[in-house]
Design a protein around this motif. Structure first.
Motif, PDB file in Angstrom:
ATOM      1  N   ARG A   6      30.815  20.777 -20.445  1.00  0.00           N
ATOM      2  CA  ARG A   6      29.621  19.948 -20.315  1.00  0.00           C
ATOM      3  C   ARG A   6      28.543  20.623 -21.142  1.00  0.00           C
ATOM      4  N   ARG A   8      24.740  20.278 -23.074  1.00  0.00           N
ATOM      5  CA  ARG A   8      23.470  19.561 -23.235  1.00  0.00           C
ATOM      6  C   ARG A   8      22.649  20.322 -24.269  1.00  0.00           C
ATOM      7  N   THR A  10      18.969  20.009 -26.292  1.00  0.00           N
ATOM      8  CA  THR A  10      17.700  19.291 -26.400  1.00  0.00           C
ATOM      9  C   THR A  10      16.774  20.025 -27.357  1.00  0.00           C
ATOM     10  N   LYS A  19      22.770  24.239 -23.409  1.00  0.00           N
ATOM     11  CA  LYS A  19      23.314  24.655 -22.116  1.00  0.00           C
ATOM     12  C   LYS A  19      24.760  24.181 -22.050  1.00  0.00           C
ATOM     13  N   ASN A  72      23.840  29.723 -21.948  1.00  0.00           N
ATOM     14  CA  ASN A  72      22.590  29.104 -22.389  1.00  0.00           C
ATOM     15  C   ASN A  72      22.008  29.920 -23.535  1.00  0.00           C
ATOM     16  N   ALA A 100      28.102  18.242 -28.794  1.00  0.00           N
ATOM     17  CA  ALA A 100      27.044  17.436 -28.189  1.00  0.00           C
ATOM     18  C   ALA A 100      26.032  17.069 -29.267  1.00  0.00           C
ATOM     19  N   ALA A 103      19.447  15.942 -28.340  1.00  0.00           N
ATOM     20  CA  ALA A 103      18.551  14.885 -27.856  1.00  0.00           C
ATOM     21  C   ALA A 103      17.105  15.319 -27.997  1.00  0.00           C
TER      22      ALA A 103
END
Length: 103
Positions: A6, A8, A10, A19, A72, A100, A103
């Motif tokens: 998973r 993420r 940003t 992360k 992270n 990923a 965003a």
């Protein structure tokens, strides 16, 4: 191959915060099962991250990292819509690569 990571990523003010939650048993080789037999070591050895094909982070891990590790890190220069790719390789030769979109 392990379960999907998973990830993420940003971007805020030119800094990308990544992360990653990895699914891995991370056995040290020192734990014993109910029969008293040592469970073989099985852990992630190398983790790396690339942005647009360029290496941005690499780490060597060992058996002291916990099960299902969380990683992270931050880097400068990433742009929204671009991809960050994360790869790990464990001591048994298994590997996983996921990506990923920032965003």
């Amino acid at each position: 191959m392990g379960n999907p990571m998973r990830i993420r990523a940003t971007e805020n003010g030119g800094v990308v915060d990544v992360k990653v939650l990895m699914s891995h048993v991370m056995e040290t080789g020192q734990r014993k099962d109910t029969a008293g037999v040592a469970v073989p070591a099985h852990f992630i050895q190398t983790v790396s991250a690339t942005y647009n094909g360029a290496m941005i982070m690499e780490a060597d891990w060992g058996p002291a990292v916990s099960k299902d590790p969380f990683w992270n890190f931050k880097f400068k220069g990433g742009k929204k819509g671009d991809k960050v790719t994360v790869k790990w390789v464990d001591n048994k030769g298994d590997s996983r690569t996921d990506e990923a979109v920032i965003a």
